[in-house]
Design a protein around this motif. Structure first.
Motif, short mmCIF file in Angstrom:
data_model
loop_
_atom_site.label_atom_id
_atom_site.label_comp_id
_atom_site.label_asym_id
_atom_site.label_seq_id
_atom_site.Cartn_x
_atom_site.Cartn_y
_atom_site.Cartn_z
N GLN A 56 0.83 -1.21 0.00
CA GLN A 56 0.00 0.00 0.00
C GLN A 56 0.86 1.26 0.00
O GLN A 56 0.54 2.25 -0.65
N GLU A 57 1.97 1.21 0.72
CA GLU A 57 2.88 2.36 0.73
C GLU A 57 3.50 2.58 -0.65
O GLU A 57 3.65 3.72 -1.09
N SER A 58 3.85 1.49 -1.32
CA SER A 58 4.42 1.60 -2.67
C SER A 58 3.40 2.19 -3.64
O SER A 58 3.73 3.06 -4.45
N LEU A 59 2.16 1.74 -3.54
CA LEU A 59 1.12 2.25 -4.44
C LEU A 59 0.87 3.73 -4.19
O LEU A 59 0.57 4.49 -5.12
N ALA A 60 0.99 4.16 -2.95
CA ALA A 60 0.77 5.58 -2.62
C ALA A 60 1.81 6.47 -3.29
O ALA A 60 1.57 7.66 -3.48
N CYS A 61 2.96 5.89 -3.63
CA CYS A 61 4.04 6.67 -4.24
C CYS A 61 3.93 6.75 -5.76
O CYS A 61 4.77 7.39 -6.40
N LEU A 62 2.93 6.09 -6.33
CA LEU A 62 2.77 6.14 -7.78
C LEU A 62 2.46 7.55 -8.25
O LEU A 62 1.78 8.31 -7.55
N PRO A 63 2.92 7.92 -9.46
CA PRO A 63 2.54 9.22 -10.02
C PRO A 63 1.03 9.32 -10.20
O PRO A 63 0.34 8.30 -10.31
N VAL A 64 0.54 10.54 -10.24
CA VAL A 64 -0.91 10.76 -10.38
C VAL A 64 -1.44 10.08 -11.63
O VAL A 64 -2.52 9.47 -11.61
N ALA A 65 -0.68 10.14 -12.71
CA ALA A 65 -1.13 9.52 -13.96
C ALA A 65 -1.32 8.01 -13.80
O ALA A 65 -2.22 7.42 -14.41
N GLY A 189 4.40 3.29 -22.19
CA GLY A 189 3.81 4.33 -21.36
C GLY A 189 4.15 4.16 -19.89
O GLY A 189 4.43 5.13 -19.19
N LEU A 190 4.12 2.90 -19.40
CA LEU A 190 4.48 2.64 -18.00
C LEU A 190 5.95 2.97 -17.76
O LEU A 190 6.30 3.58 -16.73
N ALA A 191 6.82 2.57 -18.70
CA ALA A 191 8.25 2.84 -18.55
C ALA A 191 8.52 4.34 -18.51
O ALA A 191 9.38 4.82 -17.76
N ASN A 192 7.78 5.08 -19.31
CA ASN A 192 7.95 6.54 -19.37
C ASN A 192 7.62 7.18 -18.03
O ASN A 192 8.28 8.15 -17.61
N GLN A 193 6.64 6.65 -17.34
CA GLN A 193 6.21 7.23 -16.07
C GLN A 193 7.00 6.72 -14.87
O GLN A 193 7.24 7.46 -13.92
N LEU A 194 7.41 5.47 -14.92
CA LEU A 194 8.03 4.84 -13.75
C LEU A 194 9.54 4.75 -13.86
O LEU A 194 10.20 4.31 -12.90
N SER A 195 10.08 5.09 -15.02
CA SER A 195 11.53 5.04 -15.23
C SER A 195 12.09 3.64 -14.95
O SER A 195 13.13 3.47 -14.33
N VAL A 196 11.34 2.64 -15.36
CA VAL A 196 11.74 1.24 -15.22
C VAL A 196 11.54 0.56 -16.56
O VAL A 196 10.55 0.81 -17.24
N ARG A 197 12.48 -0.29 -16.94
CA ARG A 197 12.33 -1.03 -18.18
C ARG A 197 11.19 -2.05 -18.01
O ARG A 197 11.23 -2.88 -17.10
N GLU A 252 -5.23 4.65 -24.80
CA GLU A 252 -5.84 5.93 -25.15
C GLU A 252 -5.74 6.91 -23.99
O GLU A 252 -5.55 8.11 -24.18
N LEU A 253 -5.89 6.39 -22.76
CA LEU A 253 -5.74 7.25 -21.59
C LEU A 253 -4.30 7.77 -21.49
O LEU A 253 -4.08 8.96 -21.21
N LEU A 254 -3.33 6.90 -21.73
CA LEU A 254 -1.93 7.34 -21.73
C LEU A 254 -1.69 8.38 -22.81
O LEU A 254 -0.98 9.37 -22.60
N LEU A 255 -2.27 8.18 -23.96
CA LEU A 255 -2.13 9.13 -25.06
C LEU A 255 -2.74 10.47 -24.69
O LEU A 255 -2.15 11.53 -24.94
N ALA A 256 -3.91 10.45 -24.07
CA ALA A 256 -4.59 11.69 -23.69
C ALA A 256 -3.78 12.47 -22.67
O ALA A 256 -3.87 13.70 -22.59
N GLN A 257 -2.99 11.75 -21.87
CA GLN A 257 -2.15 12.41 -20.86
C GLN A 257 -0.74 12.68 -21.39
O GLN A 257 0.17 12.99 -20.61
N PRO A 261 3.26 9.39 -26.87
CA PRO A 261 3.10 10.16 -28.11
C PRO A 261 3.14 9.33 -29.37
O PRO A 261 2.63 9.74 -30.41
N SER A 262 3.74 8.13 -29.31
CA SER A 262 3.86 7.33 -30.52
C SER A 262 2.67 6.41 -30.74
O SER A 262 2.64 5.64 -31.69
N LEU A 263 1.68 6.47 -29.84
CA LEU A 263 0.54 5.58 -29.93
C LEU A 263 -0.33 5.93 -31.11
O LEU A 263 -0.70 7.06 -31.33
N VAL A 264 -0.68 4.91 -31.88
CA VAL A 264 -1.66 5.04 -32.96
C VAL A 264 -2.91 4.32 -32.49
O VAL A 264 -2.93 3.09 -32.41
#
Length: 285
Positions: A56-65, A189-197, A252-257, A261-264
């Motif tokens: 739960q503590e780890s989840l609380a640290c997630l970015p808003v997106a 999209g997840l890697a872009n936000q979390l800086s993890v491969r 689509e949610l990741l694209l909207a946020q 950017p490369s999502l088709v």
């Protein structure tokens, strides 16, 4: 329990009336679960009681997106899980109604009752499995990256365990191949936000995580193997076959946020993925 005894007594004294017995068992099945009924909107409530404090503590640290992505994911699965359980209950009832003997009928009604009693817990475990995978991704813990929380443990006969394993592996393989492009886009999209491969082994929204998050709590239910395999068949048809649409909306949610950017948008779902209207009920033969 009294109703059940009355029905059995009817058969013992020669009252060979299948309808009377069936209706009596129905009363017994529903009477055992009426107090545990919940509205569909409550089924996917936050499963905090299933998650350790560290998770739960780890989840609380997630970015808003990422919190928005988690909320969207839960919203998408709520009606799918509800439909899966409803169809599973209908299928088990039909099997019981068409049973050729009392023992077989009791087996299916017992499975139906157990499934209804466990419905809320299974739904919460489904969400908890994904949250656990998210937390493990943040912790980058190689030793526990492949674990999915379950509701308990059970000793399975070797043959039963093998049949379940084969069914689950087949579901994961088909979905991974069918949705490969959408999964890769989501991973970016997840890697872009979390800086993890992100890869197939640590993606918290991989077909493996979705499948195990549902099937693991089903495996520990004390129900007949045939009933479990029927539920797994429905899981494949109604849950795993909806992954393409789930990935499309998450991407689509990741694209909207502006996180992907490369999502088709038009290419996020494989043309092989069936739409909801094409999904049929499982054969009971």
């Amino acid at each position: 329990m009294i109703v059940n005894c009355i029905a059995i007594h009817g058969f013992d004294t020669g009252l060979n009336n299948k309808r009377v017995y069936t209706e009596a068992i129905i009363v017994y099945v529903w009477s055992g679960v009426i107090m545990s009924e919940s509205s569909n909107s409550a089924l996917m409530a936050e499963p905090k009681d299933l998650l350790p404090d560290a998770v739960q503590e780890s989840l609380a640290c997630l970015p808003v997106a990422m919190h928005r992505l988690r909320e969207k994911n839960q919203q998408l699965w709520q009606p799918i899980l509800s439909d899966l359980f409803n169809q599973a209950e209908d299928a088990l009832f039909e099997l019981a109604d068409n049973a050729t003997d009392i023992q077989q009928q009791q087996t299916y009604f017992a499975a139906l009752r157990q499934l209804r009693l466990s419905r809320r817990e299974v739904c919460q475990a489904f969400t908890a499995g994904q949250d656990q995978a998210f937390a493990q991704l943040l912790e980058i813990s190689a030793s526990s990256a492949n674990e999915v929380p379950v509701l308990g443990s059970v000793d399975l006969a070797p043959g039963q365990e093998l049949e379940e394993l084969v069914a689950v592996d087949a579901m994961i393989t088909r979905s991974s191949e069918r949705c490969a492009e959408a999964i890769e886009q989501l991973g970016r999209g997840l890697a872009n936000q979390l800086s993890v491969r992100i890869h197939a082994g640590n993606n918290p929204y991989s077909p493996r995580v979705f499948c195990h998050s549902f099937t693991q709590p089903i495996k520990v239910l004390n129900i007949d193997l045939k009933a479990k395999l029927l539920i797994f068949t429905l899981c494949d048809r109604l849950l795993m076959n909806q992954l393409g649409e789930v990935y499309r909306q998450l991407n689509e949610l990741l694209l909207a946020q502006c996180m992907l950017p490369s999502l088709v948008s038009s290419s996020t779902v494989s043309p092989l993925a069936p739409v909801a209207s094409e999904i049929s009920s499982p054969s009971l033969s």
